[in-house]
Design an enzyme around this catalytic site. Sequence first.
Site, PDB file in Angstrom:
ATOM      1  N   ARG A  22       0.816  -1.228   0.000  1.00 37.58           N
ATOM      2  CA  ARG A  22       0.000   0.000   0.000  1.00 37.58           C
ATOM      3  C   ARG A  22       0.848   1.275   0.000  1.00 37.58           C
ATOM      4  O   ARG A  22       0.395   2.324  -0.453  1.00 37.58           O
ATOM      5  CB  ARG A  22      -0.897   0.003   1.235  1.00 37.58           C
ATOM      6  CG  ARG A  22      -2.360  -0.229   1.042  1.00 37.58           C
ATOM      7  CD  ARG A  22      -3.084   0.708   0.120  1.00 37.58           C
ATOM      8  NE  ARG A  22      -3.839   1.707   0.862  1.00 37.58           N
ATOM      9  CZ  ARG A  22      -3.589   2.979   0.821  1.00 37.58           C
ATOM     10  NH1 ARG A  22      -2.596   3.452   0.086  1.00 37.58           N
ATOM     11  NH2 ARG A  22      -4.331   3.823   1.506  1.00 37.58           N
ATOM     12  N   ASP A  48     -13.303  -3.629  -3.239  1.00 32.66           N
ATOM     13  CA  ASP A  48     -14.155  -2.857  -2.335  1.00 32.66           C
ATOM     14  C   ASP A  48     -15.582  -2.828  -2.854  1.00 32.66           C
ATOM     15  O   ASP A  48     -15.802  -2.889  -4.073  1.00 32.66           O
ATOM     16  CB  ASP A  48     -13.633  -1.425  -2.189  1.00 32.66           C
ATOM     17  CG  ASP A  48     -14.245  -0.760  -0.970  1.00 32.66           C
ATOM     18  OD1 ASP A  48     -13.724  -0.973   0.136  1.00 32.66           O
ATOM     19  OD2 ASP A  48     -15.278  -0.081  -1.114  1.00 32.66           O
TER      20      ASP A  48
HETATM   21  O1  CP3 Z   1     -12.199  -8.661   3.481  1.00 30.09           O
HETATM   22  C1  CP3 Z   1     -11.223  -8.414   2.745  1.00 30.09           C
HETATM   23  O2  CP3 Z   1     -10.038  -8.585   3.112  1.00 30.09           O
HETATM   24  C2  CP3 Z   1     -11.473  -7.932   1.323  1.00 30.09           C
HETATM   25  C3  CP3 Z   1     -11.446  -6.537   1.149  1.00 30.09           C
HETATM   26  C4  CP3 Z   1     -12.575  -5.588   1.537  1.00 30.09           C
HETATM   27  C5  CP3 Z   1     -12.333  -4.196   1.623  1.00 30.09           C
HETATM   28  N1  CP3 Z   1     -13.530  -3.577   1.804  1.00 30.09           N
HETATM   29  C6  CP3 Z   1     -11.018  -3.561   1.507  1.00 30.09           C
HETATM   30  C7  CP3 Z   1     -10.812  -2.218   2.068  1.00 30.09           C
HETATM   31  C8  CP3 Z   1     -13.951  -5.798   1.753  1.00 30.09           C
HETATM   32  C9  CP3 Z   1     -14.730  -7.093   1.847  1.00 30.09           C
HETATM   33  C10 CP3 Z   1     -14.536  -4.506   1.911  1.00 30.09           C
HETATM   34  C11 CP3 Z   1     -15.975  -4.290   2.113  1.00 30.09           C
HETATM   35  C12 CP3 Z   1     -16.462  -2.951   2.407  1.00 30.09           C
HETATM   36  N2  CP3 Z   1     -15.997  -1.749   1.933  1.00 30.09           N
HETATM   37  C13 CP3 Z   1     -17.612  -2.679   3.198  1.00 30.09           C
HETATM   38  C14 CP3 Z   1     -18.510  -3.723   3.837  1.00 30.09           C
HETATM   39  C15 CP3 Z   1     -17.936  -4.273   5.074  1.00 30.09           C
HETATM   40  C16 CP3 Z   1     -17.884  -3.301   6.212  1.00 30.09           C
HETATM   41  O3  CP3 Z   1     -16.760  -3.016   6.654  1.00 30.09           O
HETATM   42  O4  CP3 Z   1     -18.938  -2.875   6.664  1.00 30.09           O
HETATM   43  C17 CP3 Z   1     -17.777  -1.284   3.240  1.00 30.09           C
HETATM   44  C18 CP3 Z   1     -18.871  -0.540   3.990  1.00 30.09           C
HETATM   45  C19 CP3 Z   1     -16.768  -0.707   2.429  1.00 30.09           C
HETATM   46  C20 CP3 Z   1     -16.544   0.727   2.119  1.00 30.09           C
HETATM   47  C21 CP3 Z   1     -15.263   1.224   2.618  1.00 30.09           C
HETATM   48  N3  CP3 Z   1     -14.026   0.870   2.101  1.00 30.09           N
HETATM   49  C22 CP3 Z   1     -15.044   2.138   3.678  1.00 30.09           C
HETATM   50  C23 CP3 Z   1     -16.144   2.750   4.529  1.00 30.09           C
HETATM   51  C24 CP3 Z   1     -13.665   2.325   3.791  1.00 30.09           C
HETATM   52  C25 CP3 Z   1     -12.958   3.282   4.705  1.00 30.09           C
HETATM   53  C26 CP3 Z   1     -12.856   2.796   6.078  1.00 30.09           C
HETATM   54  C27 CP3 Z   1     -11.606   2.003   6.249  1.00 30.09           C
HETATM   55  O5  CP3 Z   1     -11.669   0.888   6.791  1.00 30.09           O
HETATM   56  O6  CP3 Z   1     -10.558   2.530   5.863  1.00 30.09           O
HETATM   57  C28 CP3 Z   1     -13.044   1.483   2.827  1.00 30.09           C
HETATM   58  C29 CP3 Z   1     -11.595   1.334   2.609  1.00 30.09           C
HETATM   59  C30 CP3 Z   1     -11.039  -0.045   2.560  1.00 30.09           C
HETATM   60  N4  CP3 Z   1     -11.624  -1.138   1.960  1.00 30.09           N
HETATM   61  C31 CP3 Z   1      -9.762  -0.428   3.063  1.00 30.09           C
HETATM   62  C32 CP3 Z   1      -9.622  -1.800   2.760  1.00 30.09           C
HETATM   63  C33 CP3 Z   1      -8.433  -2.675   3.054  1.00 30.09           C
HETATM   64  C34 CP3 Z   1      -8.756   0.485   3.720  1.00 30.09           C
HETATM   65  C35 CP3 Z   1      -8.073   1.278   2.653  1.00 30.09           C
HETATM   66  C36 CP3 Z   1      -6.589   1.401   2.802  1.00 30.09           C
HETATM   67  O7  CP3 Z   1      -5.850   0.420   2.650  1.00 30.09           O
HETATM   68  O8  CP3 Z   1      -6.166   2.538   3.017  1.00 30.09           O
END
Ligand code: CP3
Length: 347
Positions: free
Chosen positions: A37, A73
């Site tokens: 990342r 995502d």
């Molecule tokens: O499970 C896994 O390892 C697969 C990857 C995965 C991600 N997002 C990667 C991610 C999955 C299954 C998701 C689902 C997701 N994304 C949901 C549903 C599950 C939940 O948590 O309720 C939602 C609501 C999202 C939307 C989303 N994506 C948000 C609100 C955010 C920001 C909050 C945060 O955790 O940073 C993300 C970013 C995100 N999606 C990251 C990852 C690894 C972090 C980004 C980074 O690496 O900087």
Amino acid sequence: MENDLLLKALNKEQVSRPPVWLMRQAGRYLPEYQRVRSKVSFLELCGNPELAVEVSLQPYQRFGMDAVIVFSDILLPAQKMGLELDFTDVGPRFSNPVRTEDDITKLVIPEANEENYPTLKALTMLKKEIGHKVPILGFAGAPWTMFCYMTEGGSSQSFYKSKTLLYENPQAAHTLLSKITNSLFLYLTMQANSGANVLQIFDTWAGILSYDDYCTFAMPYLKRLISDLLPLKKPLILYSNGSHHLLGKFSMLKLGALSVDWRVNPQSIRDNYGKDIGLQGNLDPAILLTNQATVRERTKEMIMGIDNWQKGYVCNLGHGILPTTPIDNVTAMIETVHELAEEPLIV
Ligand code: CP3
């Protein structure tokens, strides 16, 4: 499949220990994820199949989980429908959220091909890499949760803008939900065709609507999505959060498992709605912030709290793993589950 524990559990077949994987298992708590990342943005990572495969495999290689979830995502289909997506310090942002009927008309239903969705290429590559070792999970947001982000424009505690559109212009809301559902159906179908063995649908914001409004606006589209996916013959998992009032309804859906947040007592779902209901979850992710002894104790307690955990139960968290989780605590949770297979079965 060499390790088919997850598929067996979702098909309600007897297992010697529950399968275990963690929501958001590929992510920021892993130094090897951070290394990847540090070179690319989150969206670049999702759009680069080689790198997406690499980070999808990281937790499996380190901990030996019983499933690999493709790195992506839930918001990517919204981007492909026509919204400009950015990941900022405060989470995801759409600069042109859906607010008017005109905005809804302009949204497209994207064809589910590798050009629109690099995640499909990642799945194909992941399948080649993993072969038949463990099942691969594909995923998408539920129509209602996608509606929330697309109309609000980003994360929120209350989604008042989403609710305003819903209550003020129900007809437009239905049109948008229908368009979202069509897009998700195509995307999930192609995930299955590209190698996903199991599909998980995330309804993270199910709990913000009243029972009646969920039944009017969200449920018909969730039901349509699920019944349209059934011919694929891939087990489906539905994750919902804060949705005690909806669990009776969710229990009636044709699912491999219902994935619930940590507030719920999983056994109570079987007691109230049917003893054969598949369950996934639901350790509070905050427990993984403590220490190995606590993690071990709570993990065992959670599993033993389910009368017939040998059938239809998948060990997981009640929400995504937190970025500050110590690695050793994850090891402790996975090992605790593995050790169950070595204990004599009490029947
Ligand atoms: O499970 C896994 O390892 C697969 C990857 C995965 C991600 N997002 C990667 C991610 C999955 C299954 C998701 C689902 C997701 N994304 C949901 C549903 C599950 C939940 O948590 O309720 C939602 C609501 C999202 C939307 C989303 N994506 C948000 C609100 C955010 C920001 C909050 C945060 O955790 O940073 C993300 C970013 C995100 N999606 C990251 C990852 C690894 C972090 C980004 C980074 O690496 O900087």
